[in-house]
Design an enzyme around this catalytic site. Structure first.
Site, PDB file in Angstrom:
ATOM      1  N   ARG A 125      -7.026  26.331   1.291  1.00 24.40           N
ATOM      2  CA  ARG A 125      -6.162  25.678   2.297  1.00 24.40           C
ATOM      3  C   ARG A 125      -6.952  24.854   3.326  1.00 24.40           C
ATOM      4  NH1 ARG A 125      -3.840  30.876   2.200  1.00 24.40           N
ATOM      5  NH2 ARG A 125      -1.979  30.929   0.871  1.00 24.40           N
ATOM      6  N   LYS A 147      -7.437  10.294   5.902  1.00 29.88           N
ATOM      7  CA  LYS A 147      -6.597  10.141   4.708  1.00 29.88           C
ATOM      8  C   LYS A 147      -7.440  10.499   3.484  1.00 29.88           C
ATOM      9  CE  LYS A 147      -3.236   6.574   5.940  1.00 29.88           C
ATOM     10  NZ  LYS A 147      -2.803   5.176   5.676  1.00 29.88           N
ATOM     11  N   GLU A 189     -12.461  -5.887   5.312  1.00 25.76           N
ATOM     12  CA  GLU A 189     -11.849  -4.876   6.195  1.00 25.76           C
ATOM     13  C   GLU A 189     -12.397  -4.993   7.622  1.00 25.76           C
ATOM     14  OE1 GLU A 189      -9.290  -3.125   5.350  1.00 25.76           O
ATOM     15  OE2 GLU A 189      -9.368  -2.741   3.188  1.00 25.76           O
ATOM     16  N   LYS A 231     -10.679   1.705  14.616  1.00 31.09           N
ATOM     17  CA  LYS A 231      -9.919   2.652  13.793  1.00 31.09           C
ATOM     18  C   LYS A 231      -9.736   3.968  14.544  1.00 31.09           C
ATOM     19  CE  LYS A 231      -8.877   4.467   9.349  1.00 31.09           C
ATOM     20  NZ  LYS A 231      -8.995   4.461   7.920  1.00 31.09           N
ATOM     21  N   GLU A 241       0.336   8.091  10.756  1.00 32.01           N
ATOM     22  CA  GLU A 241       0.941   6.781  10.459  1.00 32.01           C
ATOM     23  C   GLU A 241       2.450   6.765  10.678  1.00 32.01           C
ATOM     24  OE1 GLU A 241      -0.862   4.652   7.150  1.00 32.01           O
ATOM     25  OE2 GLU A 241       0.952   3.443   6.950  1.00 32.01           O
ATOM     26  N   ARG A 245      -0.608   2.937  13.292  1.00 31.38           N
ATOM     27  CA  ARG A 245      -1.609   3.001  12.215  1.00 31.38           C
ATOM     28  C   ARG A 245      -1.262   2.030  11.089  1.00 31.38           C
ATOM     29  NH1 ARG A 245      -4.823   8.299   9.790  1.00 31.38           N
ATOM     30  NH2 ARG A 245      -6.052   7.099   8.293  1.00 31.38           N
ATOM     31  N   ASN A 249      -2.737  -1.945   7.827  1.00 32.98           N
ATOM     32  CA  ASN A 249      -2.354  -2.445   6.498  1.00 32.98           C
ATOM     33  C   ASN A 249      -2.126  -3.960   6.485  1.00 32.98           C
ATOM     34  OD1 ASN A 249      -2.477   0.155   5.502  1.00 32.98           O
ATOM     35  ND2 ASN A 249      -0.343   0.578   6.030  1.00 32.98           N
ATOM     36  N   HIS A 252      -2.209  -5.855   3.277  1.00 36.41           N
ATOM     37  CA  HIS A 252      -2.229  -4.875   2.187  1.00 36.41           C
ATOM     38  C   HIS A 252      -0.986  -4.899   1.309  1.00 36.41           C
ATOM     39  CE1 HIS A 252      -5.786  -3.542   4.246  1.00 36.41           C
ATOM     40  NE2 HIS A 252      -5.960  -2.513   3.455  1.00 36.41           N
ATOM     41  N   HIS A 256      -1.854  -4.976  -2.482  1.00 38.05           N
ATOM     42  CA  HIS A 256      -1.488  -3.947  -3.461  1.00 38.05           C
ATOM     43  C   HIS A 256      -0.727  -4.561  -4.635  1.00 38.05           C
ATOM     44  CE1 HIS A 256      -1.878  -0.694  -0.133  1.00 38.05           C
ATOM     45  NE2 HIS A 256      -3.012  -0.899  -0.755  1.00 38.05           N
ATOM     46  N   HIS A 269     -10.424  -4.239  -4.154  1.00 43.84           N
ATOM     47  CA  HIS A 269      -9.490  -4.041  -3.041  1.00 43.84           C
ATOM     48  C   HIS A 269      -9.784  -4.985  -1.863  1.00 43.84           C
ATOM     49  CE1 HIS A 269      -6.674  -2.032  -0.439  1.00 43.84           C
ATOM     50  NE2 HIS A 269      -7.634  -1.781   0.448  1.00 43.84           N
TER      51      HIS A 269
HETATM   52  P1  NAD Z   1     -16.174   2.782  -4.661  1.00 44.86           P
HETATM   53  O1  NAD Z   1     -16.244   4.119  -4.063  1.00 44.86           O
HETATM   54  O2  NAD Z   1     -15.653   2.664  -6.049  1.00 44.86           O
HETATM   55  O3  NAD Z   1     -17.618   2.109  -4.583  1.00 44.86           O
HETATM   56  C1  NAD Z   1     -17.809   0.816  -5.125  1.00 44.86           C
HETATM   57  C2  NAD Z   1     -18.973   0.791  -6.115  1.00 44.86           C
HETATM   58  O4  NAD Z   1     -20.191   0.808  -5.403  1.00 44.86           O
HETATM   59  C3  NAD Z   1     -19.025   1.992  -7.061  1.00 44.86           C
HETATM   60  O5  NAD Z   1     -19.440   1.540  -8.318  1.00 44.86           O
HETATM   61  C4  NAD Z   1     -20.095   2.879  -6.443  1.00 44.86           C
HETATM   62  O6  NAD Z   1     -20.734   3.710  -7.385  1.00 44.86           O
HETATM   63  C5  NAD Z   1     -21.038   1.850  -5.884  1.00 44.86           C
HETATM   64  N1  NAD Z   1     -21.838   2.263  -4.738  1.00 44.86           N
HETATM   65  C6  NAD Z   1     -21.392   2.926  -3.642  1.00 44.86           C
HETATM   66  N2  NAD Z   1     -22.360   2.986  -2.739  1.00 44.86           N
HETATM   67  C7  NAD Z   1     -23.439   2.378  -3.258  1.00 44.86           C
HETATM   68  C8  NAD Z   1     -24.748   2.107  -2.786  1.00 44.86           C
HETATM   69  N3  NAD Z   1     -25.107   2.406  -1.542  1.00 44.86           N
HETATM   70  N4  NAD Z   1     -25.626   1.492  -3.620  1.00 44.86           N
HETATM   71  C9  NAD Z   1     -25.231   1.129  -4.864  1.00 44.86           C
HETATM   72  N5  NAD Z   1     -24.007   1.310  -5.353  1.00 44.86           N
HETATM   73  C10 NAD Z   1     -23.123   1.930  -4.559  1.00 44.86           C
HETATM   74  O7  NAD Z   1     -15.287   1.771  -3.778  1.00 44.86           O
HETATM   75  P2  NAD Z   1     -15.038   1.596  -2.200  1.00 44.86           P
HETATM   76  O8  NAD Z   1     -14.704   0.165  -2.046  1.00 44.86           O
HETATM   77  O9  NAD Z   1     -16.101   2.186  -1.378  1.00 44.86           O
HETATM   78  O10 NAD Z   1     -13.731   2.479  -1.974  1.00 44.86           O
HETATM   79  C11 NAD Z   1     -12.507   2.170  -2.575  1.00 44.86           C
HETATM   80  C12 NAD Z   1     -11.637   3.404  -2.517  1.00 44.86           C
HETATM   81  O11 NAD Z   1     -11.451   3.762  -1.154  1.00 44.86           O
HETATM   82  C13 NAD Z   1     -10.263   3.212  -3.109  1.00 44.86           C
HETATM   83  O12 NAD Z   1      -9.967   4.300  -3.944  1.00 44.86           O
HETATM   84  C14 NAD Z   1      -9.334   3.209  -1.899  1.00 44.86           C
HETATM   85  O13 NAD Z   1      -8.058   3.714  -2.202  1.00 44.86           O
HETATM   86  C15 NAD Z   1     -10.086   4.091  -0.957  1.00 44.86           C
HETATM   87  N6  NAD Z   1      -9.772   3.859   0.471  1.00 44.86           N
HETATM   88  C16 NAD Z   1      -9.411   4.923   1.216  1.00 44.86           C
HETATM   89  C17 NAD Z   1      -9.130   4.746   2.555  1.00 44.86           C
HETATM   90  C18 NAD Z   1      -8.776   5.932   3.405  1.00 44.86           C
HETATM   91  O14 NAD Z   1      -8.395   5.750   4.559  1.00 44.86           O
HETATM   92  N7  NAD Z   1      -8.908   7.132   2.889  1.00 44.86           N
HETATM   93  C19 NAD Z   1      -9.228   3.478   3.145  1.00 44.86           C
HETATM   94  C20 NAD Z   1      -9.619   2.413   2.351  1.00 44.86           C
HETATM   95  C21 NAD Z   1      -9.890   2.608   0.991  1.00 44.86           C
HETATM   96  N1  GLY Z   2      -6.871   2.464   5.490  1.00 43.06           N
HETATM   97  C1  GLY Z   2      -5.733   2.544   6.313  1.00 43.06           C
HETATM   98  C2  GLY Z   2      -5.617   3.814   7.064  1.00 43.06           C
HETATM   99  O1  GLY Z   2      -6.523   4.607   7.091  1.00 43.06           O
HETATM  100  O2  GLY Z   2      -4.583   4.053   7.620  1.00 43.06           O
END
Ligand code: NAD
Ligand code: GLY
Length: 367
Positions: A125, A147, A189, A231, A241, A245, A249, A252, A256, A269
């Protein structure tokens, strides 16, 4: 910790500190500062783990020789954010007999952060999670705000939880190995924060975009800290949200739809958000909310960052609108968009006419 390390405090019911600076993954005391028990599961991915996992393990052991640190590496990329890999992460926690005071350390981009954070939210939990983001996108967005989620075949981020991290440690030197395309995606971003609430930051980005693209540590740390401060301010006031918050987006809804229409195999993205922000700015002008000069300013900055600003060829405006109407079904208030009244001044607008959206999409195909 060096004098150059920036910190941002996130307040609210579960406060935590975001630390940003060069070399922080070697800083055992910082990484271990919130670790209470003796079990740690280090979750990473196949690209990041070979580069940085041992560094984190050595740093943790340098201050806590008693820690039992186990590892779980995901294949890299969005296709790992699944129930299957979530279950494997939970199995890894079970295998080490992780207790309620165990911690997960998430080392990687947003994919690792989202999945590992969700596993932390669910194990017994809820156990502690320390986010160590290694992409710019994760440093300025995904690691902050709590999130967490995994994807289902039916859609992205459909299963998840709000589970704030206990600490965020962003080592800017990890960005040196990040592919340029991913760095640019993170910049989309960063630019978003300027676009929605900080014109001075937008001006700063216009001046410093080349230093950011060149990977200058100090400039990157400044941009990350300022983005995180924005943020933090928002998620402190609206963690779940219910209101402001949603401003995060901006761009977005279009993004999306573009990503889904391209079966998540076209623009990444951040690139889709860049196009989406330009379309949101144009929609704002079409509705008489903002001047076209603001759209041109935003477009210029995104282009300078090497990001796309036009709709990819082959996308059908009607299909994109249909995707956006799927979002509409989740809302009682018609088609909703984050639009702006000009740079730095965004607002959620409900009941946006479909014809206006379609006209912007058609025009974007021609531009
Ligand atoms: P990712 O985690 O897929 O990383 C992108 C690529 O870079 C991958 O191939 C990874 O292995 C590589 N990589 C990462 N760090 C590296 C480094 N230092 N050196 C070499 N390679 C490296 O993508 P991302 O853009 O970081 O994240 C996208 C994800 O984040 C999506 O799933 C999205 O939904 C999520 N997201 C979540 C939130 C949230 O608030 N929780 C906000 C925005 C995005
Ligand atoms: N990435 C948008 C949020 O965290 O709300």
């Amino acid at each position: 910790m060096s004098a150059d390390t920036r910190t941002v405090e996130v307040g609210g019911a579960h406060p935590y500190t975001i630390s940003i600076g060069a070399g922080l993954l070697k800083h055992g005391a910082l990484l271990a500062g919130t670790i209470r028990g003796k079990h740690v599961l280090l979750v990473s991915d196949a690209n990041v783990a070979p580069l940085y996992a041992q560094r984190v393990i050595d740093a943790l052991h340098s201050v806590r020789a008693d820690l039992r640190i186990d590892r779980f590496d995901l294949p890299a990329g969005e296709s790992s954010k699944t129930l299957g890999y979530f279950a494997e992460t939970i199995d890894a926690l079970a295998a080490i007999g992780a207790t309620r005071d165990a911690s997960i350390v998430a080392l990687g981009g947003g994919v690792v952060g989202d999945l590992a954070g969700f596993a932390a939210a669910c194990w017994m939990r809820g156990i502690d999670c320390i986010q160590c983001p290694t992409t710019l996108l994760a440093m300025v967005d995904a690691s902050v705000g709590g999130k967490t989620a995994i994807d289902l075949p039916q859609g992205k981020n459909l299963v998840g939880a709000f589970h704030p991290p206990r600490a965020v440690v962003a080592d800017t030197t990890t960005l040196r190995t990040l592919p340029m395309r991913e760095l640019r995606a993170g910049l989309a971003e960063v630019i978003k924060y300027g676009a929605i609430r900080d014109t001075a930051f937008l001006g700063w980005l216009e001046t410093n975009i080349d230093a950011l693209l060149g990977g200058d540590d100090t400039t990157l740390s400044d941009a990350i800290a300022r983005s995180c401060a924005h943020k933090a301010e928002i998620v402190e006031r609206d963690p779940f949200e219910h209101g402001e918050r949603a401003l995060l987006n901006f761009g977005h809804t279009f993004a999306h739809a573009i990503e889904a229409e391209q079966q998540f195999d076209g623009l990444n993205h951040g690139e889709a958000v860049a196009v989406g922000m330009v379309l949101a700015a144009r929609l704002s002008s079409t509705l008489g909310l903002a001047q076209q000069a603001d759209t041109q300013r935003l477009t210029g900055l995104l282009q300078h960052a090497g990001l796309p600003t036009t709709l990819p060829a082959g996308l059908d405006p009607d299909a994109l609108l249909a995707r956006m109407q799927l979002d509409k079904k989740a809302q009682a208030s018609g088609l909703r968009f984050v639009l702006w009244h000009g740079a730095g001044d965004a607002e959620v607008i409900a009941d946006v006419p479909e014809e206006a959206v379609l006209s912007v999409l058609h025009a974007a195909r021609l531009s």
